[in-house]
Design a protein around this motif. Structure first.
Motif, short mmCIF file in Angstrom:
data_model
loop_
_atom_site.label_atom_id
_atom_site.label_comp_id
_atom_site.label_asym_id
_atom_site.label_seq_id
_atom_site.Cartn_x
_atom_site.Cartn_y
_atom_site.Cartn_z
N PHE A 74 8.41 -0.65 -6.58
CA PHE A 74 7.34 -1.07 -5.66
C PHE A 74 6.53 0.12 -5.14
N LEU A 75 7.13 1.31 -5.10
CA LEU A 75 6.36 2.48 -4.66
C LEU A 75 5.27 2.85 -5.67
N MET A 76 5.54 2.64 -6.94
CA MET A 76 4.51 2.89 -7.96
C MET A 76 3.41 1.83 -7.88
N MET A 77 3.78 0.60 -7.58
CA MET A 77 2.77 -0.44 -7.39
C MET A 77 1.89 -0.06 -6.19
N LYS A 78 2.50 0.48 -5.16
CA LYS A 78 1.74 0.94 -3.99
C LYS A 78 0.83 2.10 -4.36
N ARG A 79 1.36 3.10 -5.05
CA ARG A 79 0.58 4.30 -5.39
C ARG A 79 -0.66 3.96 -6.22
N TYR A 80 -0.50 3.10 -7.19
CA TYR A 80 -1.59 2.78 -8.10
C TYR A 80 -2.31 1.47 -7.74
N GLY A 81 -1.92 0.85 -6.64
CA GLY A 81 -2.43 -0.47 -6.28
C GLY A 81 -3.91 -0.54 -5.97
#
Length: 154
Positions: free
Chosen positions: A124-131
């Motif tokens: 979920f942190l990668m979804m946040k970073r690239y969101g």
């Protein structure tokens, strides 16, 4: 006790240590929960599957890519994936579903809590970073090269 049971138990142990609410399907070794994230996407669903060989974690984007935006979304995700060491973005071209996947091969051991934390949280942190850039691509006004540079500037 089957190895999948041990892995599943460890994942639940980590989630419980965070006081997160989740849905558990014990007989299938599947867990899912929602996660609020600080970006334009606002949230994602996290799906975890334990088998005898591995723990797989997926952060699923709340929006699917429309057929007309899939090429731009695919470019954005491909640029995001380049150089990633642990996990990757995926898009199902048939329906536009987007997710970030981590995979922890652990057929010979039960990972410690920190290893589980990395695998689960990274999704979920990668979804946040690239969101934010992903949201632009999904809405049809993204510029993948520029938006990736913005996501990766920190």
């Amino acid at each position: 006790m089957a190895h999948a049971d041990l892995l599943y138990k460890r994942v639940k142990e980590y989630l419980d240590s965070q006081d997160w609410k989740y849905n558990a399907r014990d007989e299938k070794h599947i867990i899912d929960f929602g996660m609020n994230i600080d970006c334009k996407l606002k949230n994602c669903k996290v799906f975890i599957k334990c088998s005898d060989r591995a723990i797989s974690c997926y952060a699923i984007c709340p929006l699917n890519a429309d057929e007309d935006t899939r090429p731009v979304v695919a470019e954005y995700l491909t640029r995001a994936n380049y150089g990633l060491n642990n996990g990757n973005f995926e898009m199902d071209y048939s329906d536009g579903e987007i997710r970030y996947k981590t995979y922890m091969l652990c057929s010979q051991h039960v990972p410690d809590i920190k290893e589980v934390e990395l695998s689960v949280d990274l999704s979920f942190l990668m979804m946040k970073r690239y969101g934010n850039g992903l949201a632009k691509a999904l809405m049809g006004f993204g510029e993948p090269e520029k938006d990736i540079a913005e996501a990766e500037k920190d």
